[in-house]
Design a protein around this motif. Structure first.
Motif, PDB file in Angstrom:
ATOM      1  N   ALA A  23       0.825  -1.208   0.000  1.00  0.00           N
ATOM      2  CA  ALA A  23       0.000   0.000   0.000  1.00  0.00           C
ATOM      3  C   ALA A  23       0.862   1.262   0.000  1.00  0.00           C
ATOM      4  N   LEU A  24       1.941   1.238   0.777  1.00  0.00           N
ATOM      5  CA  LEU A  24       2.860   2.372   0.835  1.00  0.00           C
ATOM      6  C   LEU A  24       3.507   2.616  -0.525  1.00  0.00           C
ATOM      7  N   ASN A  25       3.989   1.549  -1.147  1.00  0.00           N
ATOM      8  CA  ASN A  25       4.707   1.678  -2.420  1.00  0.00           C
ATOM      9  C   ASN A  25       3.796   1.985  -3.603  1.00  0.00           C
ATOM     10  N   LEU A  26       2.503   1.728  -3.444  1.00  0.00           N
ATOM     11  CA  LEU A  26       1.540   2.104  -4.482  1.00  0.00           C
ATOM     12  C   LEU A  26       0.935   3.476  -4.208  1.00  0.00           C
ATOM     13  N   ASN A  27       1.472   4.152  -3.189  1.00  0.00           N
ATOM     14  CA  ASN A  27       1.052   5.508  -2.820  1.00  0.00           C
ATOM     15  C   ASN A  27      -0.409   5.549  -2.375  1.00  0.00           C
ATOM     16  N   LEU A  28      -0.854   4.500  -1.721  1.00  0.00           N
ATOM     17  CA  LEU A  28      -2.237   4.435  -1.239  1.00  0.00           C
ATOM     18  C   LEU A  28      -2.370   4.964   0.179  1.00  0.00           C
ATOM     19  N   ILE A  29      -1.246   5.056   0.898  1.00  0.00           N
ATOM     20  CA  ILE A  29      -1.245   5.537   2.280  1.00  0.00           C
ATOM     21  C   ILE A  29      -0.079   6.496   2.467  1.00  0.00           C
TER      22      ILE A  29
END
Length: 438
Positions: free
Chosen positions: A383-389
């Motif tokens: 989630a972090l690396n997909l810029n979701l959070i």
């Protein structure tokens, strides 16, 4: 009676000689002896002599070789191969990815960093093998010791902290190890063995919640608010496993949220920092600069990858650590990244499905807990690396550069394999005492 005992002992020894899992020998001998004794008593009741009843009992129960062969298949120790294979692929790909960074961006990852990665991978693998050979049920006996030692050591570290990038850690062979995360994992394992034993004791609810509250307090005073939230999630899982009533679980959730809210909003700096984090997509402050970088790299990525970019490697902070999945997306393409994501999801689904086959209650709870820990690590990092959070300190297991994370996660995989290899052993090694619930 001596002849009877020797004959039954000889029979059970013959059976156990064919069972390679020595940890179950004692239980099988006791069960077989009890079964033989019951059958013998039946034949005596029918008019047979002691010696004749003994022979008939052994004959009735069957051939010792066949019984031993069948039981060996039931109790044969094998690791959880699906988990082992997938994690091995992650480790191999992680080393390859880190090597590509080391070769093309020595300023990002030095020779000593890469050697440390290899050393910690080997060390973690050796610990994992040891954990697999070790009977996990013995951990339950030392749950209280693990709990007190972990919190005592953590209290010392909090009192004399080395604050590096807002992570409480210590210097060990030149690397920063996240002690807050270590405390979460060790306390979770310890409480997994403690909480169920407190179910039928006086003031059980108060005792369970107090043990959890102490852990949360220590993490809180270390200013690790994200870790507080993480441990609160694991605490809910532990409370569910200990069969606590739903209203107390809801109360625990409410208390955890209140504590985090109070800690964040009573300090102006923390309040504005939290607002920045929650508004990470529209905020251009320094706090959210990494989210902007992630978005730019992802936007420039394509299906089959752009190859290695020394510019991105040199200008992107923690590219080989927390942003390793973003690096994989850009360098190797969405095809490789999505393949990894599918493997991650398959691994997690398989772990939760496999947990149902564990007969030992402590082992099943521990297996489920470790599965949740790995799930949080993997999914949070994705989630972090997909810029979701918003950006938080998170490492993708086996892929990102984190010596501590590598050793810990390989150890957890070893414990999982130990539990699965003994999945048919239902007996606990801890003697429980019946206590009255007042």
């Amino acid at each position: 009676m001596g002849i009877e005992k020797n004959s039954f002992d000889k029979f059970t020894e013959e059976v156990c000689s064919l069972i390679k899992c020595t940890e179950v020998h004692k239980d099988i001998k006791e069960e077989l002896a009890c079964h033989l004794e019951d059958i013998k008593e039946e034949y005596i009741a029918q008019g047979s002599s002691f010696q004749e009843a003994e022979k008939l009992a052994i004959s009735h129960i069957g051939d010792s070789e066949k019984i031993g062969f069948d039981l060996n298949k039931v109790y044969k120790k094998v690791p959880e191969y699906k988990t082992l294979i997938i994690c091995s692929l992650f480790v191999a790909f992680g080393l390859f990815t880190q090597f590509s960074i080391f070769k093309n961006a020595p300023k990002v990852m030095s020779y000593s960093n890469y050697i440390t990665t290899i050393v910690c991978t080997i060390l973690g693998s050796l610990i994992a093998i040891t954990a697999y050979l070790f009977d996990y049920r013995k951990i339950e006996k030392y749950s209280w010791q693990i709990y007190f030692i972990t919190n005592f050591v953590f209290l010392l570290i909090v009192s004399f902290p080395y604050k590096i990038n807002l992570i409480i850690g210590i210097k060990l062979v030149g690397k920063n190890f996240d002690i807050a995360l270590a405390a979460i994992i060790l306390n979770s394992i310890a409480l997994n063995g403690i909480l169920p034993k407190l179910t039928n004791v006086k003031y059980s609810i108060i005792k369970k919640l107090s043990l959890i509250a102490l852990c949360i307090y220590l993490i809180l005073i270390s200013n690790q608010y994200f870790c507080v939230a993480l441990f609160s999630i694991f605490s809910i899982i532990l409370l569910v496993n200990s069969k606590i009533k739903i209203r107390y679980i809801i109360a625990t959730i409410g208390a955890s949220i209140s504590v985090i809210y109070f800690a964040m909003f009573t300090t102006q700096y923390r309040y504005y920092r939290l607002i920045d984090l929650l508004n990470f997509r529209n905020n251009t402050s320094e706090v959210n600069s990494l989210n902007e970088i992630i978005q730019k790299i992802i936007s420039a990525s394509n299906l089959f990858g752009n190859g290695i970019s020394t510019e991105i490697l040199s200008n992107t902070p923690v590219i080989n650590e927390g942003l390793i999945y973003t690096y994989i997306i850009y360098t190797f393409g969405w095809v490789v990244a999505l393949t990894l994501l599918i493997l991650i999801l398959f691994l997690l689904i398989n772990l939760f499905r496999t947990s149902k086959s564990i007969k030992n209650q402590y082992g099943r709870n521990l297996f489920t807990l470790i599965s949740f820990i790995l799930a949080v690590e993997f999914l949070l990092s994705v989630a972090l690396n997909l810029n979701l959070i918003p950006f938080v300190s998170a490492f993708m297991p086996f892929l990102g550069y984190s010596p501590f994370s590598t050793v810990v996660n390989l150890t957890l995989i070893g414990i999982i394999c130990s539990i699965y290899g003994r999945k048919n052993l239902s007996k606990s090694l801890v003697k429980t005492k019946l206590q009255i619930n007042n």
